[in-house]
Structures are given as C-alpha cells and as structure tokens.
Design a protein around this motif. Structure first.
Motif, PDB file in Angstrom:
ATOM      1  N   ILE A 174       0.843  -1.199   0.000  1.00 38.42           N
ATOM      2  CA  ILE A 174       0.000   0.000   0.000  1.00 38.42           C
ATOM      3  C   ILE A 174       0.875   1.245   0.000  1.00 38.42           C
ATOM      4  O   ILE A 174       1.721   1.410   0.882  1.00 38.42           O
ATOM      5  N   ASN A 175       0.654   2.118  -0.980  1.00 36.63           N
ATOM      6  CA  ASN A 175       1.294   3.432  -0.998  1.00 36.63           C
ATOM      7  C   ASN A 175       0.387   4.356  -0.208  1.00 36.63           C
ATOM      8  O   ASN A 175      -0.723   4.675  -0.633  1.00 36.63           O
ATOM      9  N   ARG A 176       0.856   4.806   0.943  1.00 42.52           N
ATOM     10  CA  ARG A 176       0.033   5.630   1.828  1.00 42.52           C
ATOM     11  C   ARG A 176      -0.036   7.072   1.375  1.00 42.52           C
ATOM     12  O   ARG A 176      -0.825   7.850   1.898  1.00 42.52           O
ATOM     13  N   GLU A 177       0.808   7.488   0.435  1.00 49.43           N
ATOM     14  CA  GLU A 177       0.776   8.815  -0.187  1.00 49.43           C
ATOM     15  C   GLU A 177       0.753   9.952   0.828  1.00 49.43           C
ATOM     16  O   GLU A 177      -0.068  10.849   0.773  1.00 49.43           O
ATOM     17  N   TYR A 178       1.695   9.915   1.769  1.00 45.25           N
ATOM     18  CA  TYR A 178       1.807  10.966   2.782  1.00 45.25           C
ATOM     19  C   TYR A 178       2.791  12.068   2.402  1.00 45.25           C
ATOM     20  O   TYR A 178       3.253  12.796   3.250  1.00 45.25           O
ATOM     21  N   GLY A 179       3.136  12.189   1.144  1.00 43.20           N
ATOM     22  CA  GLY A 179       4.143  13.160   0.735  1.00 43.20           C
ATOM     23  C   GLY A 179       5.504  12.508   0.652  1.00 43.20           C
ATOM     24  O   GLY A 179       6.179  12.585  -0.347  1.00 43.20           O
ATOM     25  N   LYS A 180       5.938  11.848   1.720  1.00 40.18           N
ATOM     26  CA  LYS A 180       7.144  11.023   1.653  1.00 40.18           C
ATOM     27  C   LYS A 180       6.740   9.694   1.036  1.00 40.18           C
ATOM     28  O   LYS A 180       5.572   9.373   0.940  1.00 40.18           O
ATOM     29  N   GLU A 181       7.695   8.910   0.664  1.00 33.26           N
ATOM     30  CA  GLU A 181       7.435   7.605   0.052  1.00 33.26           C
ATOM     31  C   GLU A 181       7.113   6.589   1.146  1.00 33.26           C
ATOM     32  O   GLU A 181       7.891   5.706   1.440  1.00 33.26           O
ATOM     33  N   ASN A 182       5.947   6.718   1.789  1.00 32.00           N
ATOM     34  CA  ASN A 182       5.575   5.887   2.918  1.00 32.00           C
ATOM     35  C   ASN A 182       4.693   4.727   2.465  1.00 32.00           C
ATOM     36  O   ASN A 182       3.611   4.939   1.943  1.00 32.00           O
ATOM     37  N   TRP A 183       5.171   3.502   2.680  1.00 30.25           N
ATOM     38  CA  TRP A 183       4.499   2.306   2.194  1.00 30.25           C
ATOM     39  C   TRP A 183       4.270   1.304   3.321  1.00 30.25           C
ATOM     40  O   TRP A 183       5.062   1.225   4.257  1.00 30.25           O
ATOM     41  N   LEU A 184       3.194   0.520   3.206  1.00 31.99           N
ATOM     42  CA  LEU A 184       2.949  -0.635   4.059  1.00 31.99           C
ATOM     43  C   LEU A 184       3.053  -1.874   3.181  1.00 31.99           C
ATOM     44  O   LEU A 184       2.533  -1.887   2.058  1.00 31.99           O
TER      45      LEU A 184
END
Length: 142
Positions: A28-38
C-alpha cells in the motif's frame, strides 16, 4: 492510498538477496508526501523467531518488492517490521517503510567492483549479468 498485489519479496543482506517463500502479499502506498508504504506478507511458518527478533530490536531492513506481475522489476524499500502474527502453519509480517531509487550509475559501479574483485573476460560478463538483475538498494529517494 493505492493498493497493489505483491508477487515477490526479498530481503537484501549486503551483497546477498534472500527470496522469501511468499504465499500472498499486498503493498500500500500511503501517499503521505514522503514515500511511505505498508507491505504485508503471508509466509509459511518458517523461522518466525528471526522476524520477531528484527521487530524486537527495531532493526531497519532493506527489501525488494515485485508488484503486480513477476516480470516487473523489483522496487527497493527500507523498512521496519511493525507486526509479526504467527498462526498454526503460516505467519503474517507487516512492514512499514520508504521507497528507494536506484542510482543512475549503478551499472558502472557494479562493473568497477567486479573488476576490482578479479573478474575478467567471460567470467566478468557472466558475473555482471547475474548481479545487474539483483537490483540492490543503492540510493534513498528524495
């Protein structure tokens, strides 16, 4: 958020790549501005203590994830384990982390390293072909 099917996952240990025996997975790409993934994976119940130790020690791990179809190039991530759930014959591991980008001069650096390690001629060509496809983590995305 964007969700993708995970078809392969490997852990990178320096020069070595350990391919995990993935039963199922999702990223999952959480799309928080940074490249934050689960990343959540389902594995056979093999060596859960290894993953629990990584979680307990709050270690950072480099992984390579192949998304959607096996023919796609793997994407590299720096992750931490957020949860280890052990079931009767399987285990679920939840990772959280950031996407890494490959360095543009990777082929040149790889060739230079192989030559420094004494490879030449046909052996150099074969080693280069093998290593270039491993696509190791090299540079964090900005």
């Amino acid at each position: 958020m964007k969700t993708f099917k995970l078809v392969a996952l490997s852990i990178v240990h320096g020069e070595n790549v350990e391919k995990l025996e993935l039963i199922d997975g999702l990223i999952i790409n959480r799309e928080y501005g940074k490249e934050n993934w689960l990343i959540e994976i389902l594995l056979p119940k093999i060596d859960p203590e290894k993953f629990q130790s990584i979680l307990d020690n709050k270690e950072t791990v480099n992984v390579q994830a192949t998304i959607s179809k096996p023919s796609n190039d793997p994407a590299s991530f720096e992750v931490v384990i957020r949860n280890v759930a052990v079931m009767e014959d399987r285990m679920s591991i939840l990772f959280e982390g950031e996407l890494f980008r490959r360095n543009n001069n990777y082929p040149e650096k790889l060739l230079e390293t192989l030559m420094e390690n004494g490879f030449n001629g046909e052996d150099l060509l074969q080693a280069f072909k093998e290593k270039i496809n491993e696509k190791p983590v090299l540079q964090k995305s900005k």
